[in-house]
Motif scaffolding. Structure first.
Motif, PDB file in Angstrom:
ATOM      1  N   UNK A   1      27.254  42.474 -16.040  1.00 44.01           N
ATOM      2  CA  UNK A   1      28.461  41.172 -16.508  1.00 44.01           C
ATOM      3  C   UNK A   1      28.690  40.632 -15.236  1.00 44.01           C
ATOM      4  N   UNK A   2      29.223  42.312 -13.817  1.00 43.69           N
ATOM      5  CA  UNK A   2      29.972  41.113 -13.008  1.00 43.69           C
ATOM      6  C   UNK A   2      29.456  41.362 -11.302  1.00 43.69           C
ATOM      7  N   UNK A   3      27.577  41.407 -11.678  1.00 44.43           N
ATOM      8  CA  UNK A   3      26.476  41.244 -11.127  1.00 44.43           C
ATOM      9  C   UNK A   3      26.021  40.114 -11.239  1.00 44.43           C
ATOM     10  N   UNK A   4      26.162  38.937 -10.284  1.00 40.07           N
ATOM     11  CA  UNK A   4      24.535  38.042 -10.557  1.00 40.07           C
ATOM     12  C   UNK A   4      23.011  37.761 -10.204  1.00 40.07           C
ATOM     13  N   UNK A   5      23.125  38.878  -9.275  1.00 37.01           N
ATOM     14  CA  UNK A   5      22.182  39.649  -8.217  1.00 37.01           C
ATOM     15  C   UNK A   5      21.660  40.928  -8.642  1.00 37.01           C
TER      16      UNK A   5
END
Length: 139
Positions: A77-81
Motif C-alpha cells: 500500500x505504501x508503494x505507488x510504483x
C-alpha cells in the motif's frame, strides 16, 4: 516477434483483469483491490524491458503465465510504483529504485578485488585436500 507486439500482448492481457493505460514511463494499471475499492499502480518498464523479461526468462510465454499480475496486485500500500530491474519488479515510492544502504554495524565496507588465479593445478596422479586453514596438501 517485435517488442511492440509483445508489449501489446501484455497490455491486452492486463486489460482482462484490470485497466491498463500506457504512460511515458510504462503502464498505469488500475485494478479492484477489494469490492468497490480500486487501486492504481504505475509499472515503470519499457517495451524493451518486457521483451527481455518475456524472452529470456519465460521463452516468450504468454503474459498470464508470468508472475506479473501477482506482483502488481501484491504491491504494498505504501508503494505507488513497481520498478522493473534485473528480471523482476520492485515496489517503490518513486519511479526510481532507491539505493540501499549497507547494514549498520561494526567495521567498514570496502570493495574486494577478485582473487588471482595461480593457473591450473599440477596434481596429476595426486589427490589434493585442503586442511582447516585453507592450505592445500597433496597426497
Amino acid at each position: 516477434m517485435t517488442n511492440r507486439r509483445l508489449w501489446r500482448r501484455l497490455l491486452d492481457d492486463v486489460d482482462r483483469w484490470a485497466s491498463a493505460r500506457e504512460v511515458p514511463a510504462g503502464i498505469e494499471i488500475t485494478f479492484e483491490q477489494s469490492p468497490g475499492v480500486s487501486r492504481t499502480v504505475e509499472v515503470v518498464m519499457t517495451p524493451d524491458d518486457w521483451e527481455s523479461f518475456i524472452s529470456v526468462i519465460w521463452a516468450r510465454a504468454e503474459p498470464r503465465d508470468t508472475p506479473f499480475r501477482s506482483k502488481v496486485i501484491g504491491t504494498p500500500a505504501d508503494a505507488d510504483y513497481l520498478v522493473y530491474d534485473t528480471y523482476d519488479w520492485w515496489p517503490s515510492a518513486t519511479r526510481e529504485l532507491q539505493e540501499e544502504e549497507p547494514p549498520a554495524g561494526p567495521g567498514t565496507w570496502v570493495p574486494i578485488a577478485p582473487a588471482r588465479s595461480r593457473g591450473p593445478a599440477r596434481t596429476r596422479g595426486r589427490r589434493t585436500v585442503t586442511d582447516g586453514r585453507g592450505e592445500e596438501k597433496h597426497r
